[in-house]
Design a protein around this motif. Structure first.
Motif, PDB file in Angstrom:
ATOM      1  N   LEU A  35       0.846  -1.194   0.000  1.00 19.40           N
ATOM      2  CA  LEU A  35       0.000   0.000   0.000  1.00 19.40           C
ATOM      3  C   LEU A  35       0.883   1.246   0.000  1.00 19.40           C
ATOM      4  O   LEU A  35       1.988   1.229   0.530  1.00 19.40           O
ATOM      5  N   PRO A  36       0.402   2.337  -0.589  1.00 18.62           N
ATOM      6  CA  PRO A  36       1.195   3.576  -0.601  1.00 18.62           C
ATOM      7  C   PRO A  36       1.302   4.162   0.806  1.00 18.62           C
ATOM      8  O   PRO A  36       0.388   4.009   1.626  1.00 18.62           O
ATOM      9  N   THR A  37       2.424   4.767   1.084  1.00 25.17           N
ATOM     10  CA  THR A  37       2.646   5.398   2.396  1.00 25.17           C
ATOM     11  C   THR A  37       3.202   6.801   2.198  1.00 25.17           C
ATOM     12  O   THR A  37       3.745   7.136   1.134  1.00 25.17           O
ATOM     13  N   GLU A  40       6.823   7.346   1.133  1.00 21.20           N
ATOM     14  CA  GLU A  40       7.194   7.244  -0.275  1.00 21.20           C
ATOM     15  C   GLU A  40       7.083   8.581  -1.002  1.00 21.20           C
ATOM     16  O   GLU A  40       7.372   8.675  -2.189  1.00 21.20           O
ATOM     17  N   GLY A  41       6.667   9.640  -0.266  1.00 18.26           N
ATOM     18  CA  GLY A  41       6.616  10.964  -0.873  1.00 18.26           C
ATOM     19  C   GLY A  41       5.214  11.501  -1.097  1.00 18.26           C
ATOM     20  O   GLY A  41       5.054  12.626  -1.607  1.00 18.26           O
ATOM     21  N   PHE A  42       4.195  10.727  -0.724  1.00 19.05           N
ATOM     22  CA  PHE A  42       2.818  11.213  -0.890  1.00 19.05           C
ATOM     23  C   PHE A  42       2.510  12.239   0.195  1.00 19.05           C
ATOM     24  O   PHE A  42       2.904  12.084   1.362  1.00 19.05           O
TER      25      PHE A  42
END
Length: 357
Positions: A35-37, A40-42
């Motif tokens: 899943l995106p975190t 990661e730059g979000f």
């Protein structure tokens, strides 16, 4: 206006007919899905249907389920599998040479016995008719003395009661105590089933060593033909074995391998073998049970096996199905001294399946 039914309202993931990835690409990459975190730059990560922890749990369970049902397409067989395969091929060659030597010896004894009986008969007829000349009598007597002297040179060994022999108590499968091998009654089907036992055992243990993923409990039974092709470079045709499914194939040798409740192939035999004798013992036990079933008129799945396939499979065993293996001189030395192809083996868990055992 679109109306959702009860099941659709419970659904948290939209299932589409069109796939984003091909099956091959998915199989080789799904284990790395995450899943995106924010790390990661979000700037922000929002979960509209479920909270982050539930989303992570869903993905983890999905990956675990996928590992159970998805083949490892890019799997490369390791060195261990190749070495054990070659060693088994050598052992198979030794056993089959030993069996031929035993059969030749039995045939020679039968010929010598027949020759002695014929000589005795001829002498009796000669004495009854009293037509033999003295010289002929001396020659016959001389021949008989030579034959008897030759027999005396060969020490007579008391035969072992083979039917009452404790199979798993045998220490040397090349000699059970009367210079006969434990596999002296093996036919083409027995050799083929013994090889199948070994091959499925090897798949179980080699997969564990080569995949090195604790989340993969083993080979899903339906994937056995795929991994068989991977490791042995030949097709596993279930119909040749008289079965329709891989689970039915495993049932033919379920004293060595079995299928778990999760549908995963597992083995009763420990991976680090000191000797391959366990496969001979299991096969001899199975041969006796199969013979008993036949005498009782019971129908068994073994009768459905393609006999042409079996003869073809066992006809080239000594040359090796896993690659060329030289060194017969070394193999012969092992036969004479015992060696790893003769001794007993304790690294096997005997199944508890009632009357069969």
């Amino acid at each position: 206006q679109v109306t959702l039914d009860a099941d659709e309202k419970k659904a948290t993931v939209v299932k589409r007919d069109a796939k984003d990835l091909s099956q091959q690409v998915l199989a080789s990459s799904f284990a790395s899905f995450s899943l995106p975190t924010e790390e990661e730059g979000f700037d922000d990560v929002n979960y509209l249907w479920s909270k982050a922890d539930k989303g992570a749990s869903f993905l983890k369970n999905w990956i675990l389920e996928k590992k159970l049902t998805t083949r490892v397409e890019d799997l490369t067989p390791g060195e261990w599998a190749g070495k054990v395969s070659r060693d088994f091929t050598l052992a198979l060659s030794i056993w089959q040479r030993k069996l031929q030597e035993y059969k030749d010896k039995v045939a020679k004894k039968a010929r010598d016995k027949a020759a002695k009986e014929m000589l005795a008969k001829a002498k009796a007829e000669a004495e009854a008719k009293k037509k033999d000349e003295k010289k002929a009598e001396e020659e016959e007597a001389k021949k008989e003395e030579e034959l008897e002297a030759k027999e005396e040179e060969e020490e007579e060994i008391e035969p072992v009661d083979f039917d009452k022999l404790d199979i798993y108590g045998v220490k040397n499968v090349l000699d059970i105590g009367d210079e006969s091998p434990l596999f002296k009654e093996f036919g083409p089907l027995d050799w083929a089933l013994m090889t199948l036992r070994f091959e499925l055992f090897l798949l179980v243990k080699a997969f564990e060593k080569d995949v090195k993923d604790p989340d993969r409990p083993g080979i899903t039974v339906d994937h056995v033909p795929f991994y068989y092709q991977k490791y042995f470079k030949k097709a596993l045709i279930l119909k040749d074995w008289g079965v329709e499914t891989s689970a039915e194939l495993v049932a033919l040798v379920n004293d060595a391998v079995y299928v778990t409740k999760q549908g995963v192939l597992q083995s009763f035999i420990a991976p680090e073998l000191e000797t391959f004798a366990v496969f001979v013992k299991l096969t001899e036990h199975s041969r006796r049970q199969r013979s008993l079933d036949s005498d009782l008129g019971k129908e068994t799945p073994y009768s459905k096996i393609n006999t042409r396939f079996i003869v073809g499979k066992t006809g080239n065993q000594s040359s090796g199905n896993y690659g060329q293996m030289g060194g017969y001189g070394k193999a012969q030395d092992h036969m004479q001294r015992g060696g790893p192809y003769a001794g007993g083996y304790t690294g096997w868990k005997k199944p508890t399946w009632g009357k069969r055992w």
